[in-house]
Design a protein around this motif. Sequence first.
Motif, PDB file in Angstrom:
ATOM      1  N   HIS A  95      22.049 -19.663 -30.447  1.00  0.00           N
ATOM      2  CA  HIS A  95      20.761 -20.426 -31.164  1.00  0.00           C
ATOM      3  C   HIS A  95      19.323 -19.788 -30.556  1.00  0.00           C
ATOM      4  O   HIS A  95      18.366 -19.892 -31.266  1.00  0.00           O
ATOM      5  CB  HIS A  95      20.779 -21.889 -30.627  1.00  0.00           C
ATOM      6  N   PHE A  96      19.509 -18.935 -29.422  1.00  0.00           N
ATOM      7  CA  PHE A  96      18.051 -18.260 -28.999  1.00  0.00           C
ATOM      8  C   PHE A  96      17.895 -17.088 -29.689  1.00  0.00           C
ATOM      9  O   PHE A  96      16.917 -16.377 -29.053  1.00  0.00           O
ATOM     10  CB  PHE A  96      18.209 -18.303 -27.611  1.00  0.00           C
ATOM     11  N   LEU A  97      18.680 -16.295 -30.390  1.00  0.00           N
ATOM     12  CA  LEU A  97      18.371 -15.153 -30.538  1.00  0.00           C
ATOM     13  C   LEU A  97      17.637 -14.941 -31.814  1.00  0.00           C
ATOM     14  O   LEU A  97      17.347 -16.029 -32.542  1.00  0.00           O
ATOM     15  CB  LEU A  97      19.914 -14.597 -31.321  1.00  0.00           C
ATOM     16  N   PRO A  98      16.782 -13.856 -31.821  1.00  0.00           N
ATOM     17  CA  PRO A  98      15.779 -13.681 -32.579  1.00  0.00           C
ATOM     18  C   PRO A  98      16.004 -14.212 -34.055  1.00  0.00           C
ATOM     19  O   PRO A  98      15.125 -14.839 -34.754  1.00  0.00           O
ATOM     20  CB  PRO A  98      15.437 -12.177 -32.599  1.00  0.00           C
ATOM     21  N   GLU A  99      17.203 -13.772 -34.792  1.00  0.00           N
ATOM     22  CA  GLU A  99      17.547 -14.200 -36.029  1.00  0.00           C
ATOM     23  C   GLU A  99      17.277 -15.722 -36.231  1.00  0.00           C
ATOM     24  O   GLU A  99      16.779 -16.015 -37.295  1.00  0.00           O
ATOM     25  CB  GLU A  99      18.711 -13.864 -36.357  1.00  0.00           C
ATOM     26  N   HIS A 100      17.897 -16.484 -35.260  1.00  0.00           N
ATOM     27  CA  HIS A 100      17.922 -17.650 -35.422  1.00  0.00           C
ATOM     28  C   HIS A 100      16.432 -18.282 -35.517  1.00  0.00           C
ATOM     29  O   HIS A 100      15.997 -19.304 -36.056  1.00  0.00           O
ATOM     30  CB  HIS A 100      18.865 -18.285 -34.388  1.00  0.00           C
ATOM     31  N   LEU A 101      15.729 -17.666 -34.580  1.00  0.00           N
ATOM     32  CA  LEU A 101      14.433 -18.436 -33.995  1.00  0.00           C
ATOM     33  C   LEU A 101      13.385 -18.082 -35.299  1.00  0.00           C
ATOM     34  O   LEU A 101      12.610 -19.096 -35.723  1.00  0.00           O
ATOM     35  CB  LEU A 101      13.934 -17.702 -32.719  1.00  0.00           C
ATOM     36  N   GLU A 102      13.610 -16.886 -35.948  1.00  0.00           N
ATOM     37  CA  GLU A 102      12.765 -16.583 -37.074  1.00  0.00           C
ATOM     38  C   GLU A 102      12.901 -17.756 -38.116  1.00  0.00           C
ATOM     39  O   GLU A 102      11.763 -17.934 -38.762  1.00  0.00           O
ATOM     40  CB  GLU A 102      13.398 -15.484 -37.553  1.00  0.00           C
ATOM     41  N   THR A 103      13.879 -18.508 -38.200  1.00  0.00           N
ATOM     42  CA  THR A 103      14.024 -19.593 -39.190  1.00  0.00           C
ATOM     43  C   THR A 103      13.069 -20.791 -38.875  1.00  0.00           C
ATOM     44  O   THR A 103      13.041 -21.595 -39.571  1.00  0.00           O
ATOM     45  CB  THR A 103      15.399 -19.993 -39.509  1.00  0.00           C
ATOM     46  N   LYS A 104      12.585 -20.620 -37.841  1.00  0.00           N
ATOM     47  CA  LYS A 104      11.894 -21.948 -36.966  1.00  0.00           C
ATOM     48  C   LYS A 104      10.484 -21.751 -37.270  1.00  0.00           C
ATOM     49  O   LYS A 104       9.745 -22.801 -37.353  1.00  0.00           O
ATOM     50  CB  LYS A 104      12.287 -22.063 -35.557  1.00  0.00           C
ATOM     51  N   GLN A 105      10.139 -20.532 -37.536  1.00  0.00           N
ATOM     52  CA  GLN A 105       8.472 -20.235 -37.695  1.00  0.00           C
ATOM     53  C   GLN A 105       7.786 -21.301 -38.592  1.00  0.00           C
ATOM     54  O   GLN A 105       6.897 -21.615 -38.423  1.00  0.00           O
ATOM     55  CB  GLN A 105       8.583 -18.719 -38.119  1.00  0.00           C
ATOM     56  N   GLU A 106       8.335 -21.208 -39.815  1.00  0.00           N
ATOM     57  CA  GLU A 106       7.789 -21.815 -40.905  1.00  0.00           C
ATOM     58  C   GLU A 106       7.428 -23.654 -40.603  1.00  0.00           C
ATOM     59  O   GLU A 106       6.595 -24.130 -40.884  1.00  0.00           O
ATOM     60  CB  GLU A 106       8.431 -21.979 -42.234  1.00  0.00           C
ATOM     61  N   MET A 107       8.410 -24.023 -39.997  1.00  0.00           N
ATOM     62  CA  MET A 107       8.375 -25.345 -39.502  1.00  0.00           C
ATOM     63  C   MET A 107       7.432 -25.514 -38.378  1.00  0.00           C
ATOM     64  O   MET A 107       6.910 -26.419 -38.617  1.00  0.00           O
ATOM     65  CB  MET A 107       9.953 -25.718 -38.939  1.00  0.00           C
ATOM     66  N   ILE A 108       7.408 -24.709 -37.560  1.00  0.00           N
ATOM     67  CA  ILE A 108       6.321 -24.924 -36.428  1.00  0.00           C
ATOM     68  C   ILE A 108       4.937 -24.690 -37.029  1.00  0.00           C
ATOM     69  O   ILE A 108       3.948 -25.376 -36.778  1.00  0.00           O
ATOM     70  CB  ILE A 108       6.610 -23.731 -35.329  1.00  0.00           C
ATOM     71  N   ARG A 109       4.713 -23.846 -38.198  1.00  0.00           N
ATOM     72  CA  ARG A 109       3.606 -23.751 -38.591  1.00  0.00           C
ATOM     73  C   ARG A 109       3.126 -24.901 -39.543  1.00  0.00           C
ATOM     74  O   ARG A 109       2.004 -25.247 -39.539  1.00  0.00           O
ATOM     75  CB  ARG A 109       3.375 -22.454 -39.614  1.00  0.00           C
ATOM     76  N   ARG A 110       4.073 -25.571 -40.181  1.00  0.00           N
ATOM     77  CA  ARG A 110       3.829 -26.369 -41.018  1.00  0.00           C
ATOM     78  C   ARG A 110       3.524 -27.820 -40.166  1.00  0.00           C
ATOM     79  O   ARG A 110       2.598 -28.409 -40.418  1.00  0.00           O
ATOM     80  CB  ARG A 110       5.203 -27.004 -41.902  1.00  0.00           C
ATOM     81  N   HIS A 138      18.924 -16.287 -14.849  1.00  0.00           N
ATOM     82  CA  HIS A 138      18.546 -17.589 -15.172  1.00  0.00           C
ATOM     83  C   HIS A 138      17.215 -17.733 -16.126  1.00  0.00           C
ATOM     84  O   HIS A 138      16.494 -18.679 -16.414  1.00  0.00           O
ATOM     85  CB  HIS A 138      18.254 -18.528 -14.034  1.00  0.00           C
ATOM     86  N   GLN A 139      16.880 -16.669 -16.339  1.00  0.00           N
ATOM     87  CA  GLN A 139      15.367 -16.512 -17.012  1.00  0.00           C
ATOM     88  C   GLN A 139      15.508 -17.209 -18.314  1.00  0.00           C
ATOM     89  O   GLN A 139      16.416 -17.469 -18.819  1.00  0.00           O
ATOM     90  CB  GLN A 139      14.985 -15.146 -17.431  1.00  0.00           C
ATOM     91  N   CYS A 140      14.310 -17.993 -18.369  1.00  0.00           N
ATOM     92  CA  CYS A 140      14.336 -19.113 -19.469  1.00  0.00           C
ATOM     93  C   CYS A 140      14.840 -18.669 -20.879  1.00  0.00           C
ATOM     94  O   CYS A 140      14.536 -17.624 -21.352  1.00  0.00           O
ATOM     95  CB  CYS A 140      12.741 -19.256 -19.652  1.00  0.00           C
ATOM     96  N   MET A 141      15.881 -19.439 -21.379  1.00  0.00           N
ATOM     97  CA  MET A 141      16.496 -19.048 -22.588  1.00  0.00           C
ATOM     98  C   MET A 141      15.520 -19.350 -23.739  1.00  0.00           C
ATOM     99  O   MET A 141      15.632 -18.577 -24.649  1.00  0.00           O
ATOM    100  CB  MET A 141      17.758 -19.786 -22.681  1.00  0.00           C
ATOM    101  N   GLY A 142      14.586 -20.405 -23.385  1.00  0.00           N
ATOM    102  CA  GLY A 142      13.835 -20.678 -24.521  1.00  0.00           C
ATOM    103  C   GLY A 142      12.566 -19.970 -24.471  1.00  0.00           C
ATOM    104  O   GLY A 142      11.429 -20.422 -25.439  1.00  0.00           O
ATOM    105  N   LYS A 143      12.218 -18.990 -23.916  1.00  0.00           N
ATOM    106  CA  LYS A 143      11.017 -18.407 -23.625  1.00  0.00           C
ATOM    107  C   LYS A 143      10.592 -17.683 -24.996  1.00  0.00           C
ATOM    108  O   LYS A 143       9.149 -18.099 -25.157  1.00  0.00           O
ATOM    109  CB  LYS A 143      10.930 -17.187 -22.830  1.00  0.00           C
ATOM    110  N   ASN A 144      11.293 -17.287 -25.964  1.00  0.00           N
ATOM    111  CA  ASN A 144      10.720 -16.928 -27.011  1.00  0.00           C
ATOM    112  C   ASN A 144      10.472 -17.951 -28.397  1.00  0.00           C
ATOM    113  O   ASN A 144       9.350 -17.774 -29.116  1.00  0.00           O
ATOM    114  CB  ASN A 144      11.657 -16.026 -27.858  1.00  0.00           C
ATOM    115  N   ILE A 145      10.940 -19.250 -28.093  1.00  0.00           N
ATOM    116  CA  ILE A 145      10.451 -20.318 -28.708  1.00  0.00           C
ATOM    117  C   ILE A 145       9.190 -20.813 -28.117  1.00  0.00           C
ATOM    118  O   ILE A 145       8.136 -20.999 -29.068  1.00  0.00           O
ATOM    119  CB  ILE A 145      11.417 -21.707 -28.462  1.00  0.00           C
ATOM    120  N   GLY A 146       9.040 -21.096 -27.076  1.00  0.00           N
ATOM    121  CA  GLY A 146       7.580 -21.188 -26.369  1.00  0.00           C
ATOM    122  C   GLY A 146       6.544 -20.426 -26.633  1.00  0.00           C
ATOM    123  O   GLY A 146       5.538 -20.606 -27.380  1.00  0.00           O
ATOM    124  N   ARG A 147       6.781 -19.252 -26.587  1.00  0.00           N
ATOM    125  CA  ARG A 147       5.811 -18.081 -27.014  1.00  0.00           C
ATOM    126  C   ARG A 147       5.565 -18.353 -28.526  1.00  0.00           C
ATOM    127  O   ARG A 147       4.336 -18.035 -28.839  1.00  0.00           O
ATOM    128  CB  ARG A 147       6.351 -16.538 -26.912  1.00  0.00           C
TER     129      ARG A 147
END
Length: 426
Positions: A116-131, A364-373
Amino acid sequence: GAQVPACPLAQKAAEFDAFSGPYQLDPAEALRWSRDQLPVFFSPKLGYWIVSRYEDIKSVFRDNILFSPRNVLEKITPATPEAMEVLKGYGYAMNRTMVNEDEPVHMERRRALMDHFLPEHLETKQEMIRRLTREKVDAFIDRGRVDLVDAMLYEVPLNVALHFLGVPEDDIQVLRNFSVAHSINTWGKPTDAQQLAIAHDVGRFWQYAGKIIEKMKREPNGTGWMHETIRKNVEMPEIVPDSYVHSMMMAIIVAAHETTSLASANMFKTLLGHRQAWEDICADPSLIPNAVEECLRYAGSIVAWRRQTTAPARLGDVDLPEGAKLLIVQASANRDPRHFEEPDRFDIYRDNAVDHMTFGYGAHQCMGKNIGRMEMRIFLEEISRRLPHLRLAEQEFAYMVNTSFRGPEHVWVEWDPDLNPERTRP
Ligand code: HEM
């Protein structure tokens, strides 16, 4: 060889207080003397070894066998016997999650739950965050004055986190109270009286997490990371056991949203306080990704993390016994002149800003770092484009007292709505 610290340093070490005074005002500044003169020292008030230099902190993060994360979610202020009774009454059994798990289980679990943390998956979240962000900005853009935290920086990361996890979004206010209780319980210094009230909230949060899991189990095809976790729990219970699912359900709600909300609040406070940087960003949004990293370096939302030695260890000039508890102060690493040139200068053009320790480092580096960013970038893109004339209002910033989570409770901003770009240029 080891040096006997001169008296003034020994006194500074003895006086160091993680819950009041300089550390609560500015953790990096409070440890300037330590970075310069005594980079690893024992704090008798806290019962922890404080680590303040970049390289030492990096080497602690790098070796998660010798420096185990097992104490990461321990109550830093031990529970009173009464509070312990209360927690027991709720069946509270917070255990290993991801962030405090040892090897080899940790890596197997991390791999099993990485998709779920891979870039392909995160890409799909972008529009929701912007909305979600645009809806919030639409609601206040004509007001001329708003607290950015209450108006968007709290709720958007919470909604994004719940969506990412697949957790039902019904009780936002309840979750807010629970998150505060969990944070104070884990990283704060509640008085004996507060311990009781917090124990009740933490106990209720624990039971609430259990109910969410039951509800989610009734939807075996649900989407989101915690649905995936529940399925892995069935497939590979030895790697993703029940105790993990329950503990994580409680911990992740805080890990995924509180961290991002606070980092975003710090970011707007910092950028609006450095007008030239703000104006540069408004003029050239391609500066935003590096500005976000510099904000995470200069004013990160996780300022200190923990580890515990599993054998006698040497760190810098200091011999640590087995079982030594360490408070590794990332905010101090981020201001270490041995790694960052002129570290106290806020510079959105800094070429190694991304080396900051705010997401931790290593296994242990943050798995969610790219979501936060991604969230922080979108907040900045939307606000700098639509409200470039925004300024900080006169205010005193307030912070929750604790060792690790840092960000202002409110960030009041003002602007003249008549000068909003979308009014002046049709
Ligand atoms: C771990 C910070 C956002 C999920 C961590 C750690 C830190 C951290 C310091 C421990 C790193 C270490 O031990 O080396 C932050 C900050 C964030 C943020 C500052 C926002 C600005 C998120 C988000 C999620 C998330 C949005 C999930 C959606 C996790 C997980 C771990 C973790 C699962 C455990 C990783 C492991 O132990 O293998 N985070 N975090 N974080 N974070 Fe984040």
